[in-house]
Each structure stands twice: as C-alpha cells, then as structure tokens.
Design a protein around this motif. Structure first.
Motif, PDB file in Angstrom:
ATOM      1  N   THR A  10      20.781 -72.106 -76.056  1.00  0.00           N
ATOM      2  CA  THR A  10      19.849 -73.126 -75.601  1.00  0.00           C
ATOM      3  C   THR A  10      18.449 -72.545 -75.568  1.00  0.00           C
ATOM      4  O   THR A  10      18.256 -71.348 -75.721  1.00  0.00           O
ATOM      5  N   THR A  11      17.478 -73.403 -75.395  1.00  0.00           N
ATOM      6  CA  THR A  11      16.106 -72.965 -75.177  1.00  0.00           C
ATOM      7  C   THR A  11      15.722 -73.278 -73.740  1.00  0.00           C
ATOM      8  O   THR A  11      16.236 -74.226 -73.139  1.00  0.00           O
ATOM      9  N   TYR A  12      14.844 -72.461 -73.206  1.00  0.00           N
ATOM     10  CA  TYR A  12      14.375 -72.623 -71.828  1.00  0.00           C
ATOM     11  C   TYR A  12      12.871 -72.423 -71.873  1.00  0.00           C
ATOM     12  O   TYR A  12      12.398 -71.363 -72.260  1.00  0.00           O
ATOM     13  N   HIS A  13      12.127 -73.449 -71.505  1.00  0.00           N
ATOM     14  CA  HIS A  13      10.690 -73.443 -71.726  1.00  0.00           C
ATOM     15  C   HIS A  13       9.860 -73.018 -70.523  1.00  0.00           C
ATOM     16  O   HIS A  13       8.739 -72.559 -70.697  1.00  0.00           O
ATOM     17  N   SER A  14      10.390 -73.201 -69.329  1.00  0.00           N
ATOM     18  CA  SER A  14       9.615 -72.853 -68.137  1.00  0.00           C
ATOM     19  C   SER A  14      10.525 -72.859 -66.923  1.00  0.00           C
ATOM     20  O   SER A  14      11.492 -73.615 -66.856  1.00  0.00           O
ATOM     21  N   SER A  15      10.176 -72.033 -65.936  1.00  0.00           N
ATOM     22  CA  SER A  15      10.891 -72.067 -64.665  1.00  0.00           C
ATOM     23  C   SER A  15      10.378 -73.200 -63.790  1.00  0.00           C
ATOM     24  O   SER A  15      10.966 -73.509 -62.756  1.00  0.00           O
ATOM     25  N   VAL A  18       8.487 -79.488 -64.263  1.00  0.00           N
ATOM     26  CA  VAL A  18       7.573 -80.408 -64.937  1.00  0.00           C
ATOM     27  C   VAL A  18       7.062 -79.820 -66.257  1.00  0.00           C
ATOM     28  O   VAL A  18       6.914 -80.545 -67.248  1.00  0.00           O
ATOM     29  N   GLU A  19       6.850 -78.513 -66.311  1.00  0.00           N
ATOM     30  CA  GLU A  19       6.414 -77.874 -67.556  1.00  0.00           C
ATOM     31  C   GLU A  19       7.520 -77.927 -68.607  1.00  0.00           C
ATOM     32  O   GLU A  19       7.264 -78.259 -69.769  1.00  0.00           O
ATOM     33  N   HIS A  20       8.735 -77.603 -68.200  1.00  0.00           N
ATOM     34  CA  HIS A  20       9.872 -77.651 -69.126  1.00  0.00           C
ATOM     35  C   HIS A  20      10.045 -79.075 -69.668  1.00  0.00           C
ATOM     36  O   HIS A  20      10.188 -79.273 -70.875  1.00  0.00           O
ATOM     37  N   ASP A  21      10.020 -80.036 -68.771  1.00  0.00           N
ATOM     38  CA  ASP A  21      10.200 -81.435 -69.170  1.00  0.00           C
ATOM     39  C   ASP A  21       9.092 -81.912 -70.103  1.00  0.00           C
ATOM     40  O   ASP A  21       9.334 -82.712 -71.013  1.00  0.00           O
ATOM     41  N   LYS A  48      23.394 -67.521 -75.117  1.00  0.00           N
ATOM     42  CA  LYS A  48      22.123 -66.990 -75.596  1.00  0.00           C
ATOM     43  C   LYS A  48      21.040 -67.989 -75.194  1.00  0.00           C
ATOM     44  O   LYS A  48      21.147 -69.177 -75.497  1.00  0.00           O
ATOM     45  N   VAL A  49      20.028 -67.506 -74.486  1.00  0.00           N
ATOM     46  CA  VAL A  49      18.931 -68.361 -74.051  1.00  0.00           C
ATOM     47  C   VAL A  49      17.646 -67.864 -74.705  1.00  0.00           C
ATOM     48  O   VAL A  49      17.257 -66.716 -74.520  1.00  0.00           O
ATOM     49  N   ALA A  50      17.011 -68.732 -75.461  1.00  0.00           N
ATOM     50  CA  ALA A  50      15.717 -68.414 -76.059  1.00  0.00           C
ATOM     51  C   ALA A  50      14.629 -68.958 -75.148  1.00  0.00           C
ATOM     52  O   ALA A  50      14.616 -70.146 -74.826  1.00  0.00           O
ATOM     53  N   VAL A  51      13.752 -68.076 -74.708  1.00  0.00           N
ATOM     54  CA  VAL A  51      12.608 -68.487 -73.897  1.00  0.00           C
ATOM     55  C   VAL A  51      11.414 -68.581 -74.837  1.00  0.00           C
ATOM     56  O   VAL A  51      11.011 -67.594 -75.448  1.00  0.00           O
ATOM     57  N   LEU A  52      10.868 -69.779 -74.960  1.00  0.00           N
ATOM     58  CA  LEU A  52       9.759 -70.027 -75.873  1.00  0.00           C
ATOM     59  C   LEU A  52       8.451 -70.059 -75.088  1.00  0.00           C
ATOM     60  O   LEU A  52       8.331 -70.797 -74.116  1.00  0.00           O
ATOM     61  N   HIS A  53       7.471 -69.270 -75.506  1.00  0.00           N
ATOM     62  CA  HIS A  53       6.266 -69.178 -74.705  1.00  0.00           C
ATOM     63  C   HIS A  53       5.233 -70.241 -75.023  1.00  0.00           C
ATOM     64  O   HIS A  53       4.370 -70.526 -74.195  1.00  0.00           O
ATOM     65  N   ALA A  54       5.261 -70.856 -76.176  1.00  0.00           N
ATOM     66  CA  ALA A  54       4.343 -71.945 -76.532  1.00  0.00           C
ATOM     67  C   ALA A  54       2.896 -71.605 -76.179  1.00  0.00           C
ATOM     68  O   ALA A  54       2.143 -72.444 -75.697  1.00  0.00           O
ATOM     69  N   GLY A  55       2.514 -70.343 -76.394  1.00  0.00           N
ATOM     70  CA  GLY A  55       1.143 -69.946 -76.149  1.00  0.00           C
ATOM     71  C   GLY A  55       0.838 -69.518 -74.731  1.00  0.00           C
ATOM     72  O   GLY A  55      -0.294 -69.177 -74.412  1.00  0.00           O
ATOM     73  N   GLN A  57       2.144 -66.796 -72.343  1.00  0.00           N
ATOM     74  CA  GLN A  57       3.006 -65.631 -72.146  1.00  0.00           C
ATOM     75  C   GLN A  57       3.453 -65.479 -70.700  1.00  0.00           C
ATOM     76  O   GLN A  57       4.596 -65.109 -70.427  1.00  0.00           O
ATOM     77  N   ALA A  58       2.571 -65.765 -69.740  1.00  0.00           N
ATOM     78  CA  ALA A  58       2.924 -65.626 -68.320  1.00  0.00           C
ATOM     79  C   ALA A  58       4.039 -66.602 -67.946  1.00  0.00           C
ATOM     80  O   ALA A  58       4.975 -66.243 -67.228  1.00  0.00           O
ATOM     81  N   ARG A  59       3.952 -67.825 -68.434  1.00  0.00           N
ATOM     82  CA  ARG A  59       5.000 -68.813 -68.160  1.00  0.00           C
ATOM     83  C   ARG A  59       6.322 -68.358 -68.757  1.00  0.00           C
ATOM     84  O   ARG A  59       7.372 -68.455 -68.128  1.00  0.00           O
ATOM     85  N   ALA A  60       6.264 -67.836 -69.966  1.00  0.00           N
ATOM     86  CA  ALA A  60       7.485 -67.354 -70.618  1.00  0.00           C
ATOM     87  C   ALA A  60       8.086 -66.193 -69.841  1.00  0.00           C
ATOM     88  O   ALA A  60       9.311 -66.114 -69.685  1.00  0.00           O
ATOM     89  N   GLU A  61       7.263 -65.317 -69.342  1.00  0.00           N
ATOM     90  CA  GLU A  61       7.765 -64.171 -68.577  1.00  0.00           C
ATOM     91  C   GLU A  61       8.438 -64.624 -67.286  1.00  0.00           C
ATOM     92  O   GLU A  61       9.479 -64.099 -66.896  1.00  0.00           O
ATOM     93  N   ARG A  62       7.867 -65.617 -66.603  1.00  0.00           N
ATOM     94  CA  ARG A  62       8.499 -66.159 -65.386  1.00  0.00           C
ATOM     95  C   ARG A  62       9.847 -66.798 -65.720  1.00  0.00           C
ATOM     96  O   ARG A  62      10.828 -66.618 -64.995  1.00  0.00           O
ATOM     97  N   ALA A  63       9.912 -67.531 -66.829  1.00  0.00           N
ATOM     98  CA  ALA A  63      11.165 -68.160 -67.246  1.00  0.00           C
ATOM     99  C   ALA A  63      12.211 -67.103 -67.592  1.00  0.00           C
ATOM    100  O   ALA A  63      13.376 -67.226 -67.217  1.00  0.00           O
ATOM    101  N   ARG A  64      11.792 -66.036 -68.294  1.00  0.00           N
ATOM    102  CA  ARG A  64      12.712 -64.966 -68.641  1.00  0.00           C
ATOM    103  C   ARG A  64      13.255 -64.276 -67.394  1.00  0.00           C
ATOM    104  O   ARG A  64      14.458 -64.032 -67.274  1.00  0.00           O
ATOM    105  N   ALA A  65      12.382 -64.018 -66.441  1.00  0.00           N
ATOM    106  CA  ALA A  65      12.796 -63.366 -65.200  1.00  0.00           C
ATOM    107  C   ALA A  65      13.798 -64.237 -64.434  1.00  0.00           C
ATOM    108  O   ALA A  65      14.790 -63.750 -63.878  1.00  0.00           O
ATOM    109  N   GLU A  66      13.542 -65.551 -64.417  1.00  0.00           N
ATOM    110  CA  GLU A  66      14.472 -66.454 -63.749  1.00  0.00           C
ATOM    111  C   GLU A  66      15.842 -66.429 -64.415  1.00  0.00           C
ATOM    112  O   GLU A  66      16.872 -66.358 -63.740  1.00  0.00           O
TER     113      GLU A  66
END
Length: 71
Positions: A10-15, A18-21, A48-55, A57-66
C-alpha cells in the motif's frame, strides 16, 4: 487474508489524516489505510508500505516513523 503466502502493499501519504485524504482524493482513506495496516501487522501478514513524500520530506519522515512504530 488467511492464506500463508498472502502479501500486501500500500501507499501511505501522511500521518495527518486530512493530508493523506487530500492526496488520495478520498475522505476517510487515511483511517481505512491505517486500520488495514494495523490489522495486517496483527495477523503477521507480509506488508510493504511505500511512503510518498510528494515534495514534503518532513511529512514523509513523520509518516515513515509512524509506520515503523506500528510494526
């Protein structure tokens, strides 16, 4: 889901829901995606979870950490 060779991806865009949605264009997709990830981990299903940063990086890092915290 009970088959021993089941694998999920799956993909996970934000922790932040509202950002993910916003990225998916589907209200409630964050809640559903996160719940399904938690359930897969609970069942021991390879995931397998793909975290997409969409420009953003900080949001992607928070999602990855979660996701690492989930397992």
């Amino acid at each position: 889901m009970e088959h021993p060779r089941v694998r999920l991806a799956t993909t996970y865009h934000s922790s932040v829901a509202v950002e993910h949605d916003e990225v998916t264009g589907r209200p409630g997709s964050h809640q559903a995606t996160r719940a399904n990830i938690v359930e897969a981990v609970k069942r021991g299903i390879a995931l397998k979870v793909a975290v997409l940063h969409a420009g953003d990086q900080a949001r992607a890092e928070r999602a990855r950490a979660e996701q690492q915290a989930v397992g």
